[in-house]
Scaffold this motif. Structure first.
Motif, PDB file in Angstrom:
ATOM      1  N   UNK A   4       0.826  -1.210   0.000  1.00  0.00           N
ATOM      2  CA  UNK A   4       0.000   0.000   0.000  1.00  0.00           C
ATOM      3  C   UNK A   4       0.867   1.269   0.000  1.00  0.00           C
ATOM      4  N   UNK A   5       2.061   1.157   0.573  1.00  0.00           N
ATOM      5  CA  UNK A   5       2.946   2.326   0.645  1.00  0.00           C
ATOM      6  C   UNK A   5       3.322   2.839  -0.755  1.00  0.00           C
ATOM      7  N   UNK A   6       3.191   1.977  -1.742  1.00  0.00           N
ATOM      8  CA  UNK A   6       3.493   2.421  -3.115  1.00  0.00           C
ATOM      9  C   UNK A   6       2.387   3.282  -3.710  1.00  0.00           C
ATOM     10  N   UNK A   7       1.258   3.279  -3.029  1.00  0.00           N
ATOM     11  CA  UNK A   7       0.106   4.006  -3.582  1.00  0.00           C
ATOM     12  C   UNK A   7      -0.417   5.095  -2.661  1.00  0.00           C
ATOM     13  N   UNK A   8       0.157   5.157  -1.472  1.00  0.00           N
ATOM     14  CA  UNK A   8      -0.283   6.180  -0.525  1.00  0.00           C
ATOM     15  C   UNK A   8       0.884   6.554   0.376  1.00  0.00           C
ATOM     16  N   UNK A   9       1.037   7.813   0.579  1.00  0.00           N
ATOM     17  CA  UNK A   9       2.102   8.341   1.428  1.00  0.00           C
ATOM     18  C   UNK A   9       2.061   7.719   2.827  1.00  0.00           C
TER      19      UNK A   9
END
Lengths: 273, 346
Positions: free
Chosen positions: A216-221
């Motif tokens: 998820x970190x790849x899509x949200x800060x």
């Protein structure tokens, strides 16, 4: 046509007993002991997607279906079922953060995923899910992408030249529109849209495909993940009391109970209607 | 606080929207200054009715070809970009629920859907709404202005719009169908796609099928509700007949409607009709909270269910633990006999 259908797995809250509703730290409630299910609106979204594919393929149109969910590894069983139902791609975005009341964060993740893969022309989601009851995710996905959104959709059919015929509920009727993608479709109350069950043969043949797992970190800060900034924060949570007297009308037969109900409670009230 | 109401005048539900929002404003916005009501409408024929039933003295009418969220949002975004309105209030219908979060996004504000109570605190708006499928009530603080909220259906009593003959209503009008105006007002900087038609260029064809006649459940005094436990369409049909014999309207829970055993306009609960009858009899209903919210304003709830442990038993005033078919058959017989004996009030 490439279609992305997003779904969420939720606890079946109707199985919780009154004493189970205990508010813990950070306004969390432990629902882990009741069975999980596909959120009912998302279940409709998945079945409507499959129905669309069947119809489009009969007309000679190729349809590529992807399914996306956000959560932990235990959701993979659902994604395997979707493979068995002939979804072409199953994706899980790994998440352990508390995003119950963060539809903006969820919609940002979905929109960013779509921007990266540049594929789907149509995104289909259920309009709302229990727990957060935010009812905003499909609308915000559309806003993030700058796409139109049709809400309360109940039926999707193929039309000519890559167009979609979408039926949606309005407050005083049914709207039937022929749509040029891209678009977001938010599924409302769609009767007869329970998700089909795969055959054992399809489970064996298709249910073992690899699930794509993304972080998820790849899509949200990261900072947003730790403290989602939605313009709103939860500051209180308490059970809603539905209790009434619950007087049980006794009797040895249904006839006796009906007599008791009528003569002692209903007769006078019916006269006053 | 300054608030603006947004209503859909294209819909036949306009009056109920206006009265719903008016009731909410009377309950929770006494100290707020109503800026205006923005009403989208489709025909000049209804203008006097819309103006007369606008909840605020100031009304902005916006005429468009039909209800279309993309056009409405683009218009609101342009018109309200420089407004100092702190709160936009939308009704709890489909239109209000889809417009409020999208407008908040475009105006850089915050939003919440299905709000049942609000209060103003310094630099925030405190909102209450049901979560966890209506088992829990949550409190949220909205911090980004403008706050765009839609109401929870049936959360406040509707309040008819007061007719004040000596007060002249301030009405302004915009016609979106007027190309020259829309090119000027709706244009984005550097955006050539300015006409309202471009805002819904994705729509190639449009058809509207008017809803079948209202089921009458919203205002029914006496309802009989079929739940998942009836198990098949034939049983729902039978309950429809029984409801007629009892003088009641038939409603159904979500599993019954989703199985297409009854039309959607019979659906009771948060995703359907919020009923408020004098008498509500439930047959084979388990009592899920999302359903119960649709009958909780009933004066008397009578549950018939074979399971003494079903949540509906504790949430009813009276309960019969037995087979609903046998009990209702007996009840029909008793009432029929009473009618034959001349009890004409039934």
């Amino acid at each position: 046509m490439n279609i992305l259908t997003c779904f969420k797995i939720v606890s079946d809250l109707d199985l919780m007993s009154e004493s189970d509703w205990v508010v813990e730290d950070h306004f969390r409630i432990n629902t882990s002991f009741v069975k999980n299910m596909i959120n009912p609106y998302d279940e409709s979204a998945l079945e409507i997607t499959l129905l669309y594919k069947e119809q489009a393929e009969k007309l000679g149109s190729a349809v590529n279906l992807s399914a996306l969910t956000i959560g932990s590894k235990q959701l993979d069983a659902y994604l395997k079922t979707l493979y068995a139902l002939r979804f072409d791609k199953a994706v899980r975005i790994e998440n352990q953060h508390d995003l119950r009341f963060s539809p903006d964060a969820i919609s940002t993740v979905i929109a960013n995923y779509v921007k990266v893969i540049k594929k789907p022309e149509v995104i289909i989601l259920g309009r709302q899910s229990g727990v957060g009851d935010n009812a905003k995710t499909p609308l915000l996905v559309a806003e993030h992408l700058g796409w139109p959104c049709i809400s309360q959709a109940v039926k999707i059919e193929p039309a000519s030249e890559g167009l979609l015929k979408v039926s949606s509920m309005a407050d005083d009727g049914l709207v039937i529109e022929t749509i040029r993608p891209p678009c977001v479709l938010s599924i409302g109350n769609a009767p007869n849209s329970y998700l089909r069950i795969p055959t054992l043969k399809d489970k064996v043949n298709y249910g073992k495909k690899e699930i794509e797992v993304l972080e998820i970190e790849n899509y949200l800060n990261q900072a947003v993940l730790e403290q989602p900034s939605e313009g709103h924060n939860i500051t209180g949570l308490k059970p809603i009391n539905h209790k009434r007297q619950g007087v049980v009308i006794e009797g040895s037969t249904p006839a006796e109970k009906a007599q008791n109900l009528y003569h002692n409670y209903l007769q006078e009230r019916l006269k006053q209607l | 606080m300054k608030h603006t109401i947004v209503l859909n005048g294209c819909s036949e539900t306009f009056l109920s929207q206006a009265e719903e929002v008016n009731g909410f404003a009377a309950a929770y916005l006494k100290d707020s200054r109503a800026d205006k009501t923005i009403i989208f409408h489709c025909t000049d024929r209804h203008k006097p009715f819309l103006i007369a039933n606008s909840p605020t003295p100031s009304t902005q009418l916006i005429r468009l070809p039909r209800y279309q969220p993309e056009i409405i949002l683009r218009t609101l975004e342009q018109l309200e970009a420089s407004s100092n309105t702190e709160l936009y209030l939308f009704p709890g219908d489909f239109a209000g629920s889809e417009l409020s979060p999208r407008l908040a996004y475009r105006l850089g504000g915050s939003s919440l859907i299905a709000v049942n109570k609000i209060s103003r605190t310094e630099n925030a708006l405190t909102c209450h709404k049901a979560v966890y499928s209506n088992y829990m009530q949550a409190e949220f603080k909205l911090s980004e202005r403008p706050y765009c909220i839609s109401l929870a259906k049936g959360s406040t009593d509707p309040l008819p719009i007061a007719v004040e003959n000596d007060v002249e209503k301030d009405v302004s009008e915009i016609d979106i169908a007027n190309q020259e105006w829309s090119n000027t007002v709706l244009s984005f900087k550097g955006d050539q796609k300015s006409e309202p038609e471009k805002a819904c260029a994705h729509i190639v064809d449009y058809e509207f099928v008017k809803k079948e006649a209202a089921s009458g459940l919203e205002n029914a005094n006496y309802i009989l509700v079929a739940g998942r436990g009836v198990k098949m369409k034939e049983k729902v049909d039978k309950l429809h007949t029984i409801a007629g014999q009892l003088g009641a309207e038939l409603g159904v829970s979500r599993p019954v409607a989703m199985s297409a055993w009854a039309p959607l306009n019979k659906l009771i609960g948060v995703s359907g009709i919020m009923a408020k009858p004098q008498i509500c009899i439930t047959a084979a209903v388990s009592g899920a909270a999302a359903f119960y919210t649709g009958i909780e304003k009933s004066k008397l709830i009578i549950a018939i269910n074979t399971d003494r442990g079903a949540p509906i038993i504790r949430a009813s005033d009276l309960a019969i633990v037995d087979d609903y078919e046998k009990v209702l058959d007996e009840l029909v017989q008793i009432i029929t006999e009473a009618q034959c004996k001349g009890d004409t009030s039934l």
